[in-house]
Design an enzyme around this catalytic site. Structure first.
Site, short mmCIF file in Angstrom:
data_model
loop_
_atom_site.label_atom_id
_atom_site.label_comp_id
_atom_site.label_asym_id
_atom_site.label_seq_id
_atom_site.Cartn_x
_atom_site.Cartn_y
_atom_site.Cartn_z
NE ARG A 101 2.22 -2.31 11.42
CZ ARG A 101 1.73 -1.22 10.86
NH1 ARG A 101 0.56 -1.26 10.27
NH2 ARG A 101 2.41 -0.08 10.89
CB CYS B 22 1.56 8.83 10.56
SG CYS B 22 2.59 8.03 11.81
NE ARG C 224 1.59 -1.72 7.00
CZ ARG C 224 1.34 -2.97 7.39
NH1 ARG C 224 2.30 -3.72 7.91
NH2 ARG C 224 0.13 -3.47 7.27
CB THR D 2 5.60 5.91 10.60
OG1 THR D 2 4.19 5.91 10.31
CG2 THR D 2 5.81 6.10 12.08
CD GLU E 22 -2.42 6.92 9.88
OE1 GLU E 22 -2.93 5.92 10.41
OE2 GLU E 22 -1.19 7.13 9.86
NE ARG F 188 -2.41 5.35 4.71
CZ ARG F 188 -2.16 4.77 5.88
NH1 ARG F 188 -2.41 3.50 6.06
NH2 ARG F 188 -1.66 5.47 6.86
CD GLU G 228 -0.56 1.07 13.54
OE1 GLU G 228 -1.50 1.49 12.84
OE2 GLU G 228 0.48 1.70 13.76
NE ARG H 270 0.21 1.59 4.48
CZ ARG H 270 1.06 2.44 5.05
NH1 ARG H 270 1.75 3.29 4.32
NH2 ARG H 270 1.21 2.46 6.36
N1 ARG Z 1 0.03 7.44 16.31
C1 ARG Z 1 0.25 6.06 16.62
C2 ARG Z 1 1.46 5.94 17.52
O1 ARG Z 1 2.16 6.88 17.69
C3 ARG Z 1 0.45 5.23 15.36
C4 ARG Z 1 1.76 5.44 14.66
C5 ARG Z 1 2.05 4.58 13.45
N2 ARG Z 1 0.90 4.04 12.83
C6 ARG Z 1 0.13 4.64 11.95
N3 ARG Z 1 -0.94 4.05 11.54
N4 ARG Z 1 0.45 5.82 11.49
O2 ARG Z 1 1.70 4.89 18.08
#
Ligand code: ARG
Length: 337
Positions: free
Chosen positions: A291, A255, A264, A257, A209, A213, A296, A110
């Protein structure tokens, strides 16, 4: 005002020092994103790993004194680095990773994307979110062949269908507490939905999010085929949409990440003999993340783990896929030994 006390071990707690707080507390982006928006989720969820979400593209420059160290700690990507992309599937092996199909059940790649010049989930308004959905649908409707499909708006899905789609890994879950605290779930379920092709091998989540996606997946372990389908879809979509992106950080996501590739790549792999600690150790050594079966914050069921690349920034898409290949091979070897 004094800096808030941040509980827990998150990267937010580590890097929001009193000095950084002082420097950022009065800053605001063009879309009105303030420090309190970025840190709300980590403040309310002390078990966060990261603890911050960006509210728009500009957050990454305006709040760099907080976000840069977080990005460096997660991705190993420093101030002098520049993200490079490589979406050429030519470099990947044209065969399944686990040809006998004994361990790898399915493969999924994704990418996260947001529309250029729109605020992200934490601050987007009701009308803007609908505009984003409309623009995305306009592009999705032009897809042809294997990628053609139909859109299922969340408000029109009955609870049973919704639950079934979540169970089949086709739809995001509602009510994620990290997103909730970050402000993403305002006006839920308005302007959220999922686009699915007929074969259920290509799908797009809208306004969760991230605004998009984009997902390619199938049973088995033919990583190159799964990635090629995604690349083809991305090329089509980028002709009609322009995505939030920076020359240094690559694609911009809510995010940190997910910056860079936004990608991912994961497999569901059944490892019934290997102890979980050993799985974690092998994964870590290969730059992978483990995971549970339902993603998650879930547990593995029946020894089925979701294993994926951890790093998404400062690594090309193809490099991340090669890392996954090598790590999965190592896990399979250890399981079979
Ligand atoms: N905000 C969450 C944390 O800090 C998720 C972080 C990573 N996962 C995500 N779906 N962005 O643990």
């Amino acid at each position: 005002m004094a800096a808030p006390r941040i509980e827990g071990e998150s990267l937010l707690a580590r890097f929001l020092t009193p000095e950084v707080y002082q420097a950022l507390k009065d800053r605001e982006t063009y879309f009105g994103v303030r420090l309190e928006h970025l840190i709300a989720s980590g403040v309310q969820n002390p078990d966060s790993a990261i603890g911050v979400y960006a509210g728009d593209e500009e957050s990454y420059s305006v709040f760099a004194p907080l976000l840069d160290p977080i990005i460096e700690a997660y991705h190993g990507f420093g101030p002098g680095d520049r993200h490079v992309s490589d979406l050429d599937p030519g470099g990947l092996e044209d065969q399944p990773l686990d040809p006998a199909g004994r361990y790898v059940l399915s493969t999924r790649v994704r990418v996260a994307r947001n529309l250029c010049c729109f605020p992200f989930g934490p601050v987007i308004g009701f009308r803007e979110r609908r505009m984003a959905e409309r623009a995305i649908l306009g592009a999705l409707e032009t897809l042809e062949g294997e990628l053609a499909g139909s859109y299922h708006p969340l408000p029109a899905l009955d609870p049973a269908t919704q639950a079934r789609l979540v169970e089949e890994h086709l739809l995001f879950k509602a009510g994620d507490r990290f997103l909730e605290a970050g402000g993403f779930n305002r006006h839920w379920p308005d302007a959220r939905g999922v686009f699915l092709n007929r074969e259920r091998t290509f799908l797009v989540w809208v306004n969760e999010e991230d605004q998009l996606r984009i997902i390619s997946m199938e049973k088995g372990s033919h990583l190159k085929r799964v990635f090629s389908r995604l690349v083809q879809a991305l090329a089509e979509l980028e002709r009609r949409l322009s995505f939030a992106r920076s020359p240094r950080l690559g694609y911009l996501t809510s995010c940190p990440t997910n910056l860079g590739t936004g990608m991912r790549a994961s497999v569901h792999v059944r490892l019934q003999r290997l102890p979980e600690e050993e799985i974690q150790a092998i994964a870590l050594a290969h730059g992978l993340q483990v995971r549970g079966t339902h993603g998650e914050h879930t547990q593995a069921e029946g020894g089925v783990y979701d294993v994926s690349n951890k790093r998404r920034l400062g690594i090309t898409e193809v490099e991340a896929l090669r890392q996954l290949e090598a790590g999965i091979r190592a896990l399979i070897r250890a399981e079979g030994a």
